[in-house]
Design a protein around this motif. Structure first.
Motif, PDB file in Angstrom:
ATOM      1  N   ASP A   9      50.693  33.239  37.936  1.00 31.97           N
ATOM      2  CA  ASP A   9      49.818  33.856  36.892  1.00 31.97           C
ATOM      3  C   ASP A   9      48.654  34.090  37.800  1.00 31.97           C
ATOM      4  O   ASP A   9      48.239  33.579  38.865  1.00 31.97           O
ATOM      5  N   VAL A  10      48.091  35.422  37.196  1.00 28.66           N
ATOM      6  CA  VAL A  10      46.803  35.836  37.889  1.00 28.66           C
ATOM      7  C   VAL A  10      45.862  36.373  36.763  1.00 28.66           C
ATOM      8  O   VAL A  10      46.168  36.954  35.917  1.00 28.66           O
ATOM      9  N   LYS A  11      44.553  36.064  37.417  1.00 28.61           N
ATOM     10  CA  LYS A  11      43.427  36.737  36.648  1.00 28.61           C
ATOM     11  C   LYS A  11      42.330  37.488  37.519  1.00 28.61           C
ATOM     12  O   LYS A  11      42.056  36.724  38.436  1.00 28.61           O
ATOM     13  N   ARG A  12      42.071  38.597  37.102  1.00 27.74           N
ATOM     14  CA  ARG A  12      41.487  39.256  37.934  1.00 27.74           C
ATOM     15  C   ARG A  12      39.903  39.713  37.411  1.00 27.74           C
ATOM     16  O   ARG A  12      39.652  39.772  36.108  1.00 27.74           O
ATOM     17  N   THR A  13      38.872  39.587  38.375  1.00 25.89           N
ATOM     18  CA  THR A  13      37.660  39.524  37.956  1.00 25.89           C
ATOM     19  C   THR A  13      36.780  40.240  38.907  1.00 25.89           C
ATOM     20  O   THR A  13      36.930  40.261  40.072  1.00 25.89           O
ATOM     21  N   PRO A  14      36.427  41.550  38.387  1.00 31.93           N
ATOM     22  CA  PRO A  14      35.745  42.612  39.423  1.00 31.93           C
ATOM     23  C   PRO A  14      34.259  41.888  39.938  1.00 31.93           C
ATOM     24  O   PRO A  14      33.520  41.190  38.952  1.00 31.93           O
ATOM     25  N   GLU A  15      34.218  42.110  41.105  1.00 40.81           N
ATOM     26  CA  GLU A  15      32.859  42.047  41.691  1.00 40.81           C
ATOM     27  C   GLU A  15      32.121  42.992  42.046  1.00 40.81           C
ATOM     28  O   GLU A  15      32.716  44.150  42.200  1.00 40.81           O
ATOM     29  N   GLY A  16      31.016  43.124  42.461  1.00 40.63           N
ATOM     30  CA  GLY A  16      30.400  44.074  42.996  1.00 40.63           C
ATOM     31  C   GLY A  16      30.822  44.837  44.180  1.00 40.63           C
ATOM     32  O   GLY A  16      31.561  44.343  45.087  1.00 40.63           O
ATOM     33  N   GLY A  17      30.739  46.262  44.236  1.00 38.80           N
ATOM     34  CA  GLY A  17      31.436  46.899  45.211  1.00 38.80           C
ATOM     35  C   GLY A  17      30.560  46.965  46.502  1.00 38.80           C
ATOM     36  O   GLY A  17      29.796  46.598  46.334  1.00 38.80           O
ATOM     37  N   PHE A  18      31.071  47.445  47.634  1.00 38.84           N
ATOM     38  CA  PHE A  18      30.303  47.713  48.714  1.00 38.84           C
ATOM     39  C   PHE A  18      30.414  49.263  49.213  1.00 38.84           C
ATOM     40  O   PHE A  18      31.142  49.868  49.189  1.00 38.84           O
ATOM     41  N   ASP A  19      28.986  49.685  49.658  1.00 38.09           N
ATOM     42  CA  ASP A  19      28.611  50.787  50.120  1.00 38.09           C
ATOM     43  C   ASP A  19      29.399  51.085  51.587  1.00 38.09           C
ATOM     44  O   ASP A  19      29.081  50.312  52.431  1.00 38.09           O
ATOM     45  N   LEU A  20      30.375  52.201  51.695  1.00 34.80           N
ATOM     46  CA  LEU A  20      30.960  52.567  53.065  1.00 34.80           C
ATOM     47  C   LEU A  20      30.178  53.523  53.659  1.00 34.80           C
ATOM     48  O   LEU A  20      30.465  53.879  54.811  1.00 34.80           O
ATOM     49  N   GLY A  21      29.326  54.061  53.035  1.00 36.93           N
ATOM     50  CA  GLY A  21      28.459  55.053  53.423  1.00 36.93           C
ATOM     51  C   GLY A  21      29.252  56.420  53.278  1.00 36.93           C
ATOM     52  O   GLY A  21      30.494  56.613  52.695  1.00 36.93           O
ATOM     53  N   THR A  26      34.003  50.766  48.243  1.00 32.34           N
ATOM     54  CA  THR A  26      34.946  49.960  48.088  1.00 32.34           C
ATOM     55  C   THR A  26      34.806  49.013  46.905  1.00 32.34           C
ATOM     56  O   THR A  26      33.916  48.482  46.584  1.00 32.34           O
ATOM     57  N   GLY A  27      36.021  48.746  46.198  1.00 34.58           N
ATOM     58  CA  GLY A  27      36.030  47.818  45.171  1.00 34.58           C
ATOM     59  C   GLY A  27      35.895  46.503  45.798  1.00 34.58           C
ATOM     60  O   GLY A  27      36.881  46.194  46.582  1.00 34.58           O
ATOM     61  N   HIS A  28      35.558  45.663  44.979  1.00 33.32           N
ATOM     62  CA  HIS A  28      35.581  44.231  45.401  1.00 33.32           C
ATOM     63  C   HIS A  28      36.093  43.378  44.109  1.00 33.32           C
ATOM     64  O   HIS A  28      35.404  43.334  43.126  1.00 33.32           O
ATOM     65  N   PHE A  29      37.139  42.618  44.148  1.00 26.00           N
ATOM     66  CA  PHE A  29      37.767  41.715  43.184  1.00 26.00           C
ATOM     67  C   PHE A  29      38.000  40.236  43.478  1.00 26.00           C
ATOM     68  O   PHE A  29      38.437  40.206  44.637  1.00 26.00           O
ATOM     69  N   ARG A  30      37.788  39.426  42.416  1.00 27.20           N
ATOM     70  CA  ARG A  30      38.327  38.124  42.874  1.00 27.20           C
ATOM     71  C   ARG A  30      39.575  37.801  42.102  1.00 27.20           C
ATOM     72  O   ARG A  30      39.546  38.497  40.977  1.00 27.20           O
ATOM     73  N   PHE A  31      40.564  37.202  42.584  1.00 32.87           N
ATOM     74  CA  PHE A  31      41.580  36.863  41.866  1.00 32.87           C
ATOM     75  C   PHE A  31      41.962  35.308  41.917  1.00 32.87           C
ATOM     76  O   PHE A  31      41.518  34.598  42.668  1.00 32.87           O
ATOM     77  N   ASP A  32      42.075  34.763  40.550  1.00 32.01           N
ATOM     78  CA  ASP A  32      42.408  33.447  40.570  1.00 32.01           C
ATOM     79  C   ASP A  32      43.989  33.450  40.173  1.00 32.01           C
ATOM     80  O   ASP A  32      44.306  33.878  39.223  1.00 32.01           O
ATOM     81  N   LYS A  33      44.516  32.582  41.017  1.00 29.53           N
ATOM     82  CA  LYS A  33      46.102  32.622  40.561  1.00 29.53           C
ATOM     83  C   LYS A  33      46.442  31.070  40.533  1.00 29.53           C
ATOM     84  O   LYS A  33      45.886  30.178  41.039  1.00 29.53           O
ATOM     85  N   GLN A  34      47.406  30.904  39.805  1.00 28.53           N
ATOM     86  CA  GLN A  34      48.243  29.609  39.592  1.00 28.53           C
ATOM     87  C   GLN A  34      49.670  29.879  39.888  1.00 28.53           C
ATOM     88  O   GLN A  34      50.627  30.736  39.135  1.00 28.53           O
ATOM     89  N   PHE A  35      50.482  29.263  40.846  1.00 31.01           N
ATOM     90  CA  PHE A  35      51.736  29.458  41.739  1.00 31.01           C
ATOM     91  C   PHE A  35      52.397  28.200  40.790  1.00 31.01           C
ATOM     92  O   PHE A  35      52.163  27.147  40.728  1.00 31.01           O
ATOM     93  N   HIS A  36      53.843  28.706  40.485  1.00 32.21           N
ATOM     94  CA  HIS A  36      54.685  27.775  39.723  1.00 32.21           C
ATOM     95  C   HIS A  36      56.007  27.592  40.721  1.00 32.21           C
ATOM     96  O   HIS A  36      56.467  28.591  41.254  1.00 32.21           O
ATOM     97  N   GLY A  37      56.520  26.535  40.601  1.00 33.93           N
ATOM     98  CA  GLY A  37      57.895  26.636  41.338  1.00 33.93           C
ATOM     99  C   GLY A  37      57.754  25.624  42.523  1.00 33.93           C
ATOM    100  O   GLY A  37      56.821  24.532  42.455  1.00 33.93           O
ATOM    101  N   ALA A  38      58.373  25.618  43.680  1.00 36.78           N
ATOM    102  CA  ALA A  38      58.523  24.848  44.663  1.00 36.78           C
ATOM    103  C   ALA A  38      57.079  25.058  45.441  1.00 36.78           C
ATOM    104  O   ALA A  38      56.504  24.067  46.242  1.00 36.78           O
ATOM    105  N   LEU A  39      56.500  26.138  45.151  1.00 33.61           N
ATOM    106  CA  LEU A  39      54.775  26.333  45.386  1.00 33.61           C
ATOM    107  C   LEU A  39      54.156  26.180  44.240  1.00 33.61           C
ATOM    108  O   LEU A  39      54.309  27.026  43.261  1.00 33.61           O
ATOM    109  N   ASP A  40      53.709  24.916  44.076  1.00 30.28           N
ATOM    110  CA  ASP A  40      52.783  24.427  43.068  1.00 30.28           C
ATOM    111  C   ASP A  40      51.458  24.452  43.376  1.00 30.28           C
ATOM    112  O   ASP A  40      51.183  23.518  44.168  1.00 30.28           O
ATOM    113  N   ALA A  41      50.759  25.534  43.341  1.00 32.36           N
ATOM    114  CA  ALA A  41      49.443  25.575  43.787  1.00 32.36           C
ATOM    115  C   ALA A  41      48.681  26.440  42.876  1.00 32.36           C
ATOM    116  O   ALA A  41      49.015  27.405  42.201  1.00 32.36           O
TER     117      ALA A  41
END
Length: 131
Positions: A9-21, A26-41
């Motif tokens: 499962d994944v939740k995306r949260t926009p963060e502030g972008g960065f000026d490349l000139g 560039t867009g900056h995003f944070r993702f919070d994930k929950q893995f299921h199965g043999a990778l339980d993390a």
């Protein structure tokens, strides 16, 4: 190499972008994930992404910290993402950062693939742990 597969499962949260000139940002995003199965993390990902004037062409880079259990072994590790979209044709590399494994996951190396099917996220993780 061992292989584990599952869903996450994944939740995306926009963060502030960065000026490349030159008017590029560039867009900056944070993702919070929950893995299921043999990778339980859970994980936190910070991603930088850019698009171009050509539809379907873009790129992203990200660093992710995954913490939990892998086939019953506890610890955390980092992955590096490198993705491109070349006029709609995607490529993605998700690689374990060398020497980033902790606790039972010390010596971990490997690669992960991510697939999105009908809005659901799936992973396949090929890995090994050096003795």
């Amino acid at each position: 190499m061992a292989q584990v597969k599952g869903e996450f499962d994944v939740k995306r949260t926009p963060e502030g972008g960065f000026d490349l000139g030159g008017g590029s940002v560039t867009g900056h995003f944070r993702f919070d994930k929950q893995f299921h199965g043999a990778l339980d993390a859970s994980s936190i990902v910070h991603m930088l992404a850019v698009g171009t004037a050509v539809e379907g062409s873009a790129a992203y880079v990200a660093i992710e910290r995954i913490s939990g259990t892998l086939d019953g072994l506890s610890g955390s590790f980092l992955t590096q993402h490198n993705g491109t979209l070349d006029r709609g044709a995607p490529t993605l590399s998700v690689t374990v950062v060398p020497d980033s494994g902790t606790d039972d996951l010390q010596g971990l190396s490997g690669r992960m693939t991510i697939d999105i099917v009908e809005g659901k996220h799936f992973y396949s993780f090929d890995y090994e742990i050096a003795e």
